[in-house]
Design a protein around this motif. Structure first.
Motif, PDB file in Angstrom:
ATOM      1  N   SER A  95       7.427  45.693 -25.285  1.00 56.25           N
ATOM      2  CA  SER A  95       6.884  46.589 -26.307  1.00 56.25           C
ATOM      3  C   SER A  95       7.296  46.144 -27.709  1.00 56.25           C
ATOM      4  O   SER A  95       6.554  46.340 -28.666  1.00 56.25           O
ATOM      5  CB  SER A  95       7.306  48.036 -26.052  1.00 56.25           C
ATOM      6  N   GLU A  96       8.452  45.523 -27.842  1.00 56.62           N
ATOM      7  CA  GLU A  96       8.895  45.033 -29.142  1.00 56.62           C
ATOM      8  C   GLU A  96       8.095  43.813 -29.582  1.00 56.62           C
ATOM      9  O   GLU A  96       7.861  43.612 -30.763  1.00 56.62           O
ATOM     10  CB  GLU A  96      10.388  44.689 -29.105  1.00 56.62           C
ATOM     11  N   THR A  97       7.687  42.988 -28.618  1.00 52.91           N
ATOM     12  CA  THR A  97       6.935  41.775 -28.950  1.00 52.91           C
ATOM     13  C   THR A  97       5.428  42.008 -28.924  1.00 52.91           C
ATOM     14  O   THR A  97       4.670  41.127 -29.277  1.00 52.91           O
ATOM     15  CB  THR A  97       7.272  40.622 -27.979  1.00 52.91           C
ATOM     16  N   GLY A  98       5.034  43.194 -28.446  1.00 51.27           N
ATOM     17  CA  GLY A  98       3.614  43.497 -28.349  1.00 51.27           C
ATOM     18  C   GLY A  98       2.965  43.013 -27.080  1.00 51.27           C
ATOM     19  O   GLY A  98       1.770  43.150 -26.893  1.00 51.27           O
ATOM     20  N   ALA A  99       3.766  42.442 -26.174  1.00 50.53           N
ATOM     21  CA  ALA A  99       3.224  41.996 -24.869  1.00 50.53           C
ATOM     22  C   ALA A  99       3.115  43.194 -23.949  1.00 50.53           C
ATOM     23  O   ALA A  99       3.825  44.187 -24.096  1.00 50.53           O
ATOM     24  CB  ALA A  99       4.132  40.939 -24.249  1.00 50.53           C
ATOM     25  N   GLY A 100       2.253  43.111 -22.933  1.00 50.43           N
ATOM     26  CA  GLY A 100       2.148  44.170 -21.926  1.00 50.43           C
ATOM     27  C   GLY A 100       1.493  45.349 -22.342  1.00 50.43           C
ATOM     28  O   GLY A 100       0.994  46.084 -22.835  1.00 50.43           O
ATOM     29  N   LEU A 123      13.613  47.921 -16.983  1.00 53.03           N
ATOM     30  CA  LEU A 123      13.518  48.728 -18.193  1.00 53.03           C
ATOM     31  C   LEU A 123      13.687  47.838 -19.425  1.00 53.03           C
ATOM     32  O   LEU A 123      12.924  47.943 -20.390  1.00 53.03           O
ATOM     33  CB  LEU A 123      14.575  49.826 -18.159  1.00 53.03           C
ATOM     34  N   ALA A 124      14.665  46.937 -19.390  1.00 52.76           N
ATOM     35  CA  ALA A 124      14.892  46.014 -20.503  1.00 52.76           C
ATOM     36  C   ALA A 124      13.678  45.108 -20.713  1.00 52.76           C
ATOM     37  O   ALA A 124      13.300  44.813 -21.854  1.00 52.76           O
ATOM     38  CB  ALA A 124      16.145  45.173 -20.250  1.00 52.76           C
ATOM     39  N   GLU A 125      13.065  44.696 -19.619  1.00 49.07           N
ATOM     40  CA  GLU A 125      11.859  43.867 -19.693  1.00 49.07           C
ATOM     41  C   GLU A 125      10.727  44.612 -20.404  1.00 49.07           C
ATOM     42  O   GLU A 125      10.067  44.056 -21.282  1.00 49.07           O
ATOM     43  CB  GLU A 125      11.430  43.532 -18.267  1.00 49.07           C
ATOM     44  N   LEU A 126      10.519  45.872 -20.039  1.00 50.50           N
ATOM     45  CA  LEU A 126       9.466  46.667 -20.655  1.00 50.50           C
ATOM     46  C   LEU A 126       9.747  46.902 -22.146  1.00 50.50           C
ATOM     47  O   LEU A 126       8.836  46.863 -22.964  1.00 50.50           O
ATOM     48  CB  LEU A 126       9.294  48.000 -19.938  1.00 50.50           C
ATOM     49  N   GLU A 127      11.011  47.148 -22.458  1.00 47.50           N
ATOM     50  CA  GLU A 127      11.377  47.359 -23.860  1.00 47.50           C
ATOM     51  C   GLU A 127      11.140  46.098 -24.678  1.00 47.50           C
ATOM     52  O   GLU A 127      10.640  46.152 -25.788  1.00 47.50           O
ATOM     53  CB  GLU A 127      12.821  47.836 -23.971  1.00 47.50           C
ATOM     54  N   ALA A 128      11.486  44.940 -24.113  1.00 46.96           N
ATOM     55  CA  ALA A 128      11.266  43.666 -24.803  1.00 46.96           C
ATOM     56  C   ALA A 128       9.770  43.420 -24.987  1.00 46.96           C
ATOM     57  O   ALA A 128       9.337  42.957 -26.054  1.00 46.96           O
ATOM     58  CB  ALA A 128      11.903  42.527 -24.020  1.00 46.96           C
TER      59      ALA A 128
END
Length: 132
Positions: free
Chosen positions: A127-132, A120-125
């Motif tokens: 989305s904040e950086t615009g990756a994924g 979950l933390a990975e996905l949030e990071a």
């Protein structure tokens, strides 16, 4: 006549997938499903590639039953590597991004929750950086 699609007989819903599993597998998968929904209550469920996948804006996590284990597909190369010692100590083997939980053993709930929180933390990071 056209050839049938390879996934034509794949379960269309997670409930159908779970109902089709042997009791030992179903118990672990139902626990995983409940834990996933507790950690990420807004995730959507679907069956794709013939396994249940849980999604939050992008694929979050997946689970499956194999011959001798249940798989928790982290969809992350980093998580199994970062948690290698904890997973080994719990007797969980890894293969790529998938954790193998032996049937007949108890689901390591705290460790599974830790994996889910890390994802979950990975996905949030992302989305904040615009990756994924």
């Amino acid at each position: 006549m056209s050839k049938p699609k390879p996934d034509r007989d794949a379960p269309q819903e997670v409930d159908e997938y779970l109902a089709a599993q042997a009791p030992a597998f179903r118990a672990i998968l139902e626990q995983l499903r409940a834990l996933i929904k507790a950690v990420a209550p807004d995730c959507a469920e679907r069956v794709s590639y013939k396994i249940p996948i849980f999604r939050l804006k992008q694929d979050f996590i997946a689970m499956s039953a194999a011959k001798k284990h249940c798989g928790l597909h982290t969809m992350s190369k980093a998580i199994p590597t970062a948690m290698k010692d904890e997973l080994n100590a719990a007797g969980i083997r890894t293969s790529g991004t998938t954790l193998h939980i032996k049937t007949g053993s108890d689901l390591p709930v705290a460790l599974s929750e830790q994996v889910l929180q890390a994802r979950l933390a990975e996905l949030e990071a992302d989305s904040e950086t615009g990756a994924g």
